[in-house]
Structures are given as C-alpha cells and as structure tokens.
Scaffold this motif. Structure first.
Motif, PDB file in Angstrom:
ATOM      1  N   ASP A 193       0.638  -1.110   0.186  1.00  0.00           N
ATOM      2  CA  ASP A 193       0.030   0.105   0.124  1.00  0.00           C
ATOM      3  C   ASP A 193       0.734   0.948   0.039  1.00  0.00           C
ATOM      4  N   LYS A 194       1.874   1.273   0.989  1.00  0.00           N
ATOM      5  CA  LYS A 194       2.924   2.363   0.994  1.00  0.00           C
ATOM      6  C   LYS A 194       3.496   2.722  -0.319  1.00  0.00           C
ATOM      7  N   SER A 195       3.817   1.704  -0.979  1.00  0.00           N
ATOM      8  CA  SER A 195       4.662   1.610  -2.459  1.00  0.00           C
ATOM      9  C   SER A 195       3.467   2.220  -3.702  1.00  0.00           C
ATOM     10  N   LEU A 196       2.550   1.461  -3.504  1.00  0.00           N
ATOM     11  CA  LEU A 196       1.468   2.008  -4.446  1.00  0.00           C
ATOM     12  C   LEU A 196       1.025   3.685  -4.180  1.00  0.00           C
ATOM     13  N   THR A 197       1.096   3.965  -3.173  1.00  0.00           N
ATOM     14  CA  THR A 197       0.749   5.278  -2.800  1.00  0.00           C
ATOM     15  C   THR A 197       1.764   6.113  -3.096  1.00  0.00           C
ATOM     16  N   LYS A 198       3.189   5.671  -2.864  1.00  0.00           N
ATOM     17  CA  LYS A 198       4.306   6.473  -2.898  1.00  0.00           C
ATOM     18  C   LYS A 198       4.794   6.699  -4.508  1.00  0.00           C
ATOM     19  N   PHE A 199       4.571   5.392  -5.229  1.00  0.00           N
ATOM     20  CA  PHE A 199       5.506   5.461  -6.587  1.00  0.00           C
ATOM     21  C   PHE A 199       4.393   5.273  -7.732  1.00  0.00           C
ATOM     22  N   SER A 207       4.926   2.516 -13.970  1.00  0.00           N
ATOM     23  CA  SER A 207       4.242   1.283 -14.125  1.00  0.00           C
ATOM     24  C   SER A 207       4.457   0.511 -13.203  1.00  0.00           C
ATOM     25  N   LEU A 208       3.585  -0.724 -12.943  1.00  0.00           N
ATOM     26  CA  LEU A 208       3.705  -1.778 -11.803  1.00  0.00           C
ATOM     27  C   LEU A 208       4.943  -2.142 -11.867  1.00  0.00           C
ATOM     28  N   ASN A 209       5.523  -2.442 -13.010  1.00  0.00           N
ATOM     29  CA  ASN A 209       7.206  -3.102 -12.806  1.00  0.00           C
ATOM     30  C   ASN A 209       7.905  -2.225 -12.119  1.00  0.00           C
ATOM     31  N   LYS A 210       7.734  -0.751 -12.575  1.00  0.00           N
ATOM     32  CA  LYS A 210       8.711   0.174 -12.018  1.00  0.00           C
ATOM     33  C   LYS A 210       8.602   0.305 -10.603  1.00  0.00           C
ATOM     34  N   VAL A 211       6.985   0.331 -10.245  1.00  0.00           N
ATOM     35  CA  VAL A 211       6.950   0.461  -8.771  1.00  0.00           C
ATOM     36  C   VAL A 211       7.384  -0.872  -7.784  1.00  0.00           C
ATOM     37  N   HIS A 212       7.407  -2.123  -8.360  1.00  0.00           N
ATOM     38  CA  HIS A 212       8.123  -3.235  -7.722  1.00  0.00           C
ATOM     39  C   HIS A 212       9.387  -3.018  -7.836  1.00  0.00           C
ATOM     40  N   GLU A 213      10.101  -2.391  -8.658  1.00  0.00           N
ATOM     41  CA  GLU A 213      11.597  -2.163  -8.577  1.00  0.00           C
ATOM     42  C   GLU A 213      11.937  -1.185  -7.475  1.00  0.00           C
ATOM     43  N   LEU A 214      10.931  -0.147  -7.529  1.00  0.00           N
ATOM     44  CA  LEU A 214      11.253   0.909  -6.577  1.00  0.00           C
ATOM     45  C   LEU A 214      10.926   0.519  -5.025  1.00  0.00           C
ATOM     46  N   MET A 215       9.958  -0.339  -5.013  1.00  0.00           N
ATOM     47  CA  MET A 215       9.691  -0.967  -3.701  1.00  0.00           C
ATOM     48  C   MET A 215      10.795  -1.842  -3.177  1.00  0.00           C
ATOM     49  N   ILE A 216      11.288  -2.661  -3.978  1.00  0.00           N
ATOM     50  CA  ILE A 216      12.475  -3.587  -3.579  1.00  0.00           C
ATOM     51  C   ILE A 216      13.514  -2.781  -3.083  1.00  0.00           C
ATOM     52  N   GLY A 217      13.806  -1.543  -3.735  1.00  0.00           N
ATOM     53  CA  GLY A 217      15.037  -0.813  -3.425  1.00  0.00           C
ATOM     54  C   GLY A 217      14.834  -0.014  -2.104  1.00  0.00           C
ATOM     55  N   LYS A 218      13.687   0.215  -1.827  1.00  0.00           N
ATOM     56  CA  LYS A 218      13.452   0.900  -0.552  1.00  0.00           C
ATOM     57  C   LYS A 218      13.209   0.013   0.665  1.00  0.00           C
ATOM     58  N   TYR A 219      12.444  -0.763   0.596  1.00  0.00           N
ATOM     59  CA  TYR A 219      11.959  -1.583   1.779  1.00  0.00           C
ATOM     60  C   TYR A 219      12.735  -3.013   1.917  1.00  0.00           C
ATOM     61  N   TYR A 220      13.302  -3.259   0.877  1.00  0.00           N
ATOM     62  CA  TYR A 220      13.837  -4.839   0.904  1.00  0.00           C
ATOM     63  C   TYR A 220      15.363  -4.918   0.375  1.00  0.00           C
ATOM     64  N   LYS A 221      16.112  -3.933   0.866  1.00  0.00           N
ATOM     65  CA  LYS A 221      17.721  -3.970   0.305  1.00  0.00           C
ATOM     66  C   LYS A 221      18.309  -4.852   1.021  1.00  0.00           C
ATOM     67  N   ASP A 232       3.999 -10.370  -9.863  1.00  0.00           N
ATOM     68  CA  ASP A 232       2.445 -10.952  -9.535  1.00  0.00           C
ATOM     69  C   ASP A 232       1.778 -10.656  -8.187  1.00  0.00           C
ATOM     70  N   GLN A 233       2.621 -10.730  -7.084  1.00  0.00           N
ATOM     71  CA  GLN A 233       1.749 -10.812  -5.971  1.00  0.00           C
ATOM     72  C   GLN A 233       1.333  -9.246  -5.722  1.00  0.00           C
ATOM     73  N   LEU A 234       2.369  -8.168  -6.152  1.00  0.00           N
ATOM     74  CA  LEU A 234       2.120  -6.812  -6.220  1.00  0.00           C
ATOM     75  C   LEU A 234       1.026  -6.470  -7.045  1.00  0.00           C
ATOM     76  N   LYS A 235       0.957  -7.295  -8.298  1.00  0.00           N
ATOM     77  CA  LYS A 235      -0.180  -6.680  -9.225  1.00  0.00           C
ATOM     78  C   LYS A 235      -1.628  -7.587  -8.879  1.00  0.00           C
ATOM     79  N   TYR A 236      -1.376  -8.418  -8.164  1.00  0.00           N
ATOM     80  CA  TYR A 236      -2.817  -8.967  -7.612  1.00  0.00           C
ATOM     81  C   TYR A 236      -3.212  -8.163  -6.609  1.00  0.00           C
ATOM     82  N   HIS A 237      -2.441  -7.520  -5.629  1.00  0.00           N
ATOM     83  CA  HIS A 237      -2.836  -6.705  -4.482  1.00  0.00           C
ATOM     84  C   HIS A 237      -3.295  -5.585  -4.956  1.00  0.00           C
ATOM     85  N   HIS A 238      -2.650  -4.987  -6.119  1.00  0.00           N
ATOM     86  CA  HIS A 238      -3.138  -3.814  -6.867  1.00  0.00           C
ATOM     87  C   HIS A 238      -4.386  -3.884  -7.454  1.00  0.00           C
TER      88      HIS A 238
END
Length: 707
Positions: A193-199, A207-221, A232-238
């Motif tokens: 939810d935070k990643s979708l709101t922010k990115f 795009s959702l692909n870019k959002v997934h990439e930015l999310m991994i860089g910020k929260y899962y370094k 796919d999990q991010l897309k399903y949640h979205h």
C-alpha cells in the motif's frame, strides 16, 4: 473528515480478533455518536466522541472500511418462505423501538423500552436484544434479520495468512534461485500500500513493474532475493484493492477523470422533455483571425463565439460573435439573441428568412452554463424577473454541456475549409496564418448564421435518443422537426417577452443616487423626464435616495430606471456637464476618471511645491521690511505720538500713491526712468489755469487731512 450513519471503522489489531465499529447514530451538533462492534455477539451500542474517531484515523489507529461484510443485495423472490417468516418475526418484535434514537442506545432508558416490548410481544428480553443486536450490527435494515445460511465460507472476506501457501504455487519452487512460496502477510500488504501510494499514484505515472523495482530498493535492500515478494503478488494486491477514481485523480488529475474516465450512464436529452425546458450556453474562441471593419489592414485577433442550444431539439436558439472575452456581457448578448426575432436579426446581415426557418425567439425555463459567467447579481436579475432557473457546471467540466460542446466541433469542421486566417499548427519556416486574415467580424457572423440555419433545418442529429412518441409519428431527428413537434405535443415551457424587457433584465444592475446635482451613477450625472417634472433635484437638497437601474457597460450615454416589477423602465440621459462620457464604455470612463484623479494628485503636488516657494518669498519680503522699518525708528518717539499721526501720514501716502499711479497718456519713459514730455494742450500752457488748478489741489488735500 466527515462520518455518516452505517459507516464502518476498523481498529488496527491482530488479523484474528478484528474490531470493526458501525456508526449507528450521530447527534445534530456532530459531537457524539453511538457505535457497535459488528463482530461481538454480546456487545451493545457505545457512545463515542466524533473528535476521538477523527484523531484515531489521523493517527493511523483506525481507518474507514470501504466494504461492508454484512451488505446484502437480495432479490425478494429468491428468499425462501421460511427465511421470510424468520425475518418478519424478528422485525415485528423490534420495529416499534428501533427508531427511538438515541434513547434506545442509552442503557438507563433502554431497559424500560425493552421491558415494554417483552410484555406486549410475549417474548424474552434475551430475544429482543438478539434481534436488536443483529439489526444494528448488520446495517440497520429489515434484511439484517435474515438467517445466515447463505454466508457459509465467508466469500469475499479477507483471509489470514497461515503457514500453508494460498493460491497458485510457483512453477519453479524447487529451484532455490527462483525463491520460496510465501503468503502475503499483513506487513507485506502495508508495504504494498505504501509503495503504490508513493510510486504509483503520482503524476510520474510509473508502471507496476517500476513500482515493484522501487519498492524492492526502498523496503527490501537487505533481504535475500528468494524471499522477496513477487511482481505478480504486487499486481494481484493492486488489482484486488484498486480504487480507480483515487488512482486516476492522483496520476492524471481529477478534472481528466471527470471528463474522460467517469462512467457515462445518461444522456443530455433525459434532462429535457420538451422545447425550452433546458438551454445550454457556452463560449469558445473562434479558430480564425479577423480584420477590422474600419481599416482592413488591421488584424484584430480571434473572435469569441457564444452559442445557445435547446437540449430537447438540439436547435441553436442564440448566437453572439464579438470581441468580449468570456464574461456576462457576452453571455447577455447570446441570451438576448436567443429570445429575439430571428427574421429581424438575419435581416441586419442581409439574410432573408421566414419565421419557420428559425422559429426560436422564446425564453427557456432552465439554462446551464459556466460558473464564471452565470454567477452573480446580474444573473439573479434574470432569475427573478424572467423566471429562468440557472444551473452551473463545476469548474473544468465542459462535458456537462455536451450538446453545445458538440455544436462547437460541428461549426469548426464545417467552417474551417472555406475561411482564410484559420488557426493551424505552426511549423518551422511555415507561413504565419494570422497574415491570411481577410474577414471582418460582421462577415464571419454572417457565415455562422448561414451555417446555423442549415444545421437547424437539415442536420441529422446522430445518436439522438428517440422516445416512443417520436418513433410512432416518424419524426426525423432534425432540430427544426423536433422543435415543431415538441411545440405541438409538449408545449408549455416556451414563453415570449418584449425584446426591450429581455434586454433590461439581462443588463447589469446598479444603484444610482438622486442628488441636487443630478442622478449620480459611477460619478456620472444623469437626468430624466420624471426627475424634471417631479422636481427630484430640489427635493434631494434635503435628503438623497437610491434608484434601481440597469445599464449597458458598452455605452454609458444612457441608464434605465427599473420599475419594481422588472417589466418597465424610464431612460435617463447624460447631463451636459458630463457630455465627454457620452457614447463611452464603462472601461473608458473609469480609465478617464482614474487619469483625472492621477492628474489632480500631480497638480496638487505642484501646487504644494509652488506654495512652499511662495512662502519663502513672502518671508524674505517681510524680513527685509522689518529690517528697514526697525532701522528707521526713532528710539525716543513715544507710542502715542506714533499712533496720533496715522491720519496725517495716510494722507501724505495717498497723495504720493496717486501721483505714482495716475494714468499719464502721451508720455514715454526715458532711459533714466523719467517720463519724456509730449505734446501739451492749449490749456496747460496758460499760467492762470495752472494757478487755479494748484489752488484746487491744495484745498482738496486740506479737506482730506481734516477727514
């Protein structure tokens, strides 16, 4: 943030023991509300402060639920008889007390109410509480009392994330490099939810692909790649939790959503069932450059086109082409034209038509237009005296006036191929299309009139929603045919007013003050026949009063005193002292008055500087005179002696002044300042004459001294 009855507030706890409150009642002061936990089988309504709910949501301790797990949309025919009987039994028990709000929520007052029902219905208090609790928890409708057999399985409700993987397993789960099967838990959902709101929900439009990439860089370094949540999990949640309106507002703006993304479920015709029931008015800047009527070498820019359209028939009822920017003045001209005789209007442009070619000369019941032009005191005059209701579109919502917007497109498409000076996209090295301007404003208006006449009489309106009556009588969707059919079969909305009365009630209004110097409006003085006959200006010396007037800001040579019913007027003419304002626009007059005030201020400053110089000169003269007088004083002369000789000294001073000031004709001044004697008369050469004259002068001087 506002709250409404039946809204759900979820409090953030663990996934198993969720606490969800339903708002049952809000007091009129918006201070206290009553809520109930929809998941607690033993709970009762609880009083809470609205401010506490707001603080909880602002602090993240709670949030509003969009989906109500107890909402039921049930076809009555599909409910089993047994279930209906169960519902009716419960409803008959509590129907007389559920509306006793807020007493039924207050513990001290609820007991006697329940006890009364127990006696009347011959039921136990436990049963009454069961029905009330079910009614409150499930949405406050009779259907809330239906049994729950169809809810088995909890379809649609969010599931808790256990150890066993839900959903499809990864195809290559046996390969460590491709990651492990992992459920999306609450923590991961919050990160999604935070990643979708922010990115994602931003103007960057990632795009959702870019959002997934930015999310991994910020929260899962520092997380191993095989433990990362998948795309796919991010897309399903979205997809599952998507709010299209919120998303579109954030990515491309709310105005674009309202114009292009919102659902279109109705038609413009559904709002208008007969001619005159609804007019639409709008303005656009014409895609053509024009030349001046006074000097065809002057390019005057693009005209502003106002069009009024009847929604039922799609007939163009009014037109105005001018240089006034979108404003009430332009709208006023178009509305006046919509109620004017079109035969006379066309004749002004050397176009001969019959009344049947353009039959619209009526006042509508309703008008829809833009907020900027259709809001204000001037519009209220039209509403009050012409009984026309005005509806305004929200800002940036031209799609709320689809008929007139479509008409503008039609005009551009039909006019563009034939008119020189049309606006075209600029290309490097291309000719400046403004230099191609050839038409003046009257010629361009004539073209539009011809185009409108053709449209009204011959245009087939594509997509017009024909009702059964039109289909039965085989009426074609042509504006004039629809207009004529509507007048014969659905009359009653069209009204006719005198053109002068229409103009009077469309013109801006103001207050003029009667003074002894004239009728004052905008610092311009007027008079009228009544003022002269009834001696208004004489009476105004004792007390002034106001007049309700209308005026045309394009020509302030006349104003019009309105009668109380808005159906009569008396013209006022400008006084001679303000003739310079005659036939001038209000803008020109206000500019001239402002210039005069500025010039007066400049003159006052010059006068002040001149007065300062004058004061210096006066002080110097006085100073010099004081010095001379003090130098000539006799210190031994008494005050009484000085005063007693005033008459004598005055006589001598007067004699000297007379000699200096006497007119001496026939003399010229010499270079030394002495007069040069000229030819004398015969009497002046006689000695006896001279002696007598001197004796007369002496006696006269003695008489003056005695005085």
């Amino acid at each position: 943030m506002n709250f409404s009855v039946n809204e759900l507030i979820e409090w953030k706890q663990d996934d198993v023991n969720k606490m969800i409150d339903r708002i049952l009642w809000i007091d009129e002061g918006y201070v206290i509300c009553y809520t109930i936990d929809i998941n607690d089988g033993k709970t009762l309504p609880v009083a809470k402060r609205i401010s506490d709910l707001k603080d909880a949501i602002d602090n993240g301790a709670a949030y509003k639920l969009d989906k109500d797990p107890w909402v039921r949309v049930i076809n009555e025919d599909n409910i089993r008889l047994k279930d209906k009987e169960y519902r009716e039994k419960g409803w008959n028990t509590i129907s007389s007390i559920v509306y006793m709000e807020p007493d039924i929520f207050i513990r001290a007052l609820r007991g006697p109410i329940i006890q009364k029902i127990v006696i009347e219905k011959q039921v136990t208090a436990v049963t009454v509480y069961k029905y009330l609790r079910k009614y409150w928890q499930r949405g406050k409708t009779p259907n809330a009392l239906l049994p729950d057999f169809n809810n088995c399985g909890g379809k649609g409700n969010p599931k808790s994330a256990g150890k066993v993987k839900r959903g499809r397993h990864r195809i290559y789960k046996h390969k460590d490099d491709f990651g492990l099967d992992k459920n999306v838990d609450k923590e991961t959902k919050e990160i999604f939810d935070k990643s979708l709101t922010k990115f994602y929900n931003t103007s960057a439009r990632n795009s959702l692909n870019k959002v997934h990439e930015l999310m991994i860089g910020k929260y899962y370094k520092d997380v191993e790649p095989r433990l990362l949540p998948t795309l796919d999990q991010l897309k399903y949640h979205h997809r599952k939790n998507r709010n299209i309106k919120k998303e579109t507002d954030a990515r491309i703006g709310p105005n674009v959503f309202e114009q292009t993304k919102r659902p279109v479920l109705g038609s413009a015709t559904s709002e208008a069932t007969k001619p005159g029931s609804l007019y639409q008015i709008d303005a656009t800047v014409g895609d053509v450059y024009l030349v001046s009527r006074f000097n065809r070498r002057w390019i005057i820019g693009r005209p502003v086109i106002y069009i009024v359209v009847d929604v039922f028939s799609r007939m163009v009822t009014g037109l105005y082409v001018g240089l006034e920017g979108p404003s009430w003045i332009g709208a006023m001209m178009a509305l006046a034209n919509s109620m004017a005789n079109k035969v006379n209007f066309c004749a002004d442009y050397d176009i001969i038509i019959s009344p049947k070619d353009w039959p619209a000369h009526h006042a509508p019941r309703n008008i829809i237009g833009d907020r900027g032009e259709m809001i204000g005191h001037d519009v209220e005059t039209m509403i009050e005296f012409l009984d026309i209701k005005v509806k305004n579109t929200p800002p940036f919502r031209p799609d709320w006036k689809p008929v007139v917007e479509r008409k503008f497109r039609t005009i551009n498409e039909q006019v563009k191929p034939f008119v020189p000076g049309i606006v075209i996209p600029k290309r490097r090295g291309g000719r400046d299309y403004r230099l191609d301007a050839k038409l003046d404003i009257k010629e361009f208006t004539k073209i539009l009139i011809l185009q409108i006449i053709s449209y009204n009489n011959k245009h087939h309106v594509d997509g017009y929603e024909m009702d059964t009556a039109l289909i039965d009588e085989e009426i074609k969707p042509i504006p004039r045919d629809l207009w004529n059919w509507g007048n014969l079969n659905r009359a009653g909305q069209l009204r006719v007013f005198d053109e002068d009365i229409v103009k009077l009630n469309l013109m801006p209004r103001g207050d003029a003050r009667v003074t002894h110097m004239g009728i004052n409006f905008k610092n311009i003085k007027y008079s009228c026949v009544s003022a002269i006959q009834e001696h208004w200006f004489t009476k105004a010396r004792k007390s002034t009063w106001l007049l309700d007037i209308s005026y045309d800001p394009r020509n302030m040579g006349s104003i019009y005193i309105r009668e109380a019913d808005g159906r009569g007027y008396e013209p006022c003419f400008i006084l001679e002292q303000h003739a310079k304002y005659d036939d001038r626009t209000l803008e020109e007059i206000e500019y001239l008055q402002k210039y005069e005030r500025l010039q007066q201020k400049i003159d006052q400053e010059d006068e002040l500087m001149g007065n300062l110089d004058l004061n210096d000169q006066i002080e110097n003269i006085v100073k010099e005179a004081v010095e001379k007088t003090e130098a000539a004083q006799d210190p031994y002369e008494s005050k009484s002696s000085k005063v007693s000789g005033i008459k004598h000294h005055r006589g001598k001073e007067k004699k000297a002044n007379r000699e200096d000031e006497a007119f001496k004709l026939g003399t010229q001044m010499q270079t030394d300042g002495k007069p040069t004697p000229q030819t004398t008369t015969q009497g002046e050469e006689n000695p006896a004459y001279n002696r007598r004259l001197k004796l007369l002068q002496k006696k006269s001087e003695e008489a003056q001294d005695e005085k």
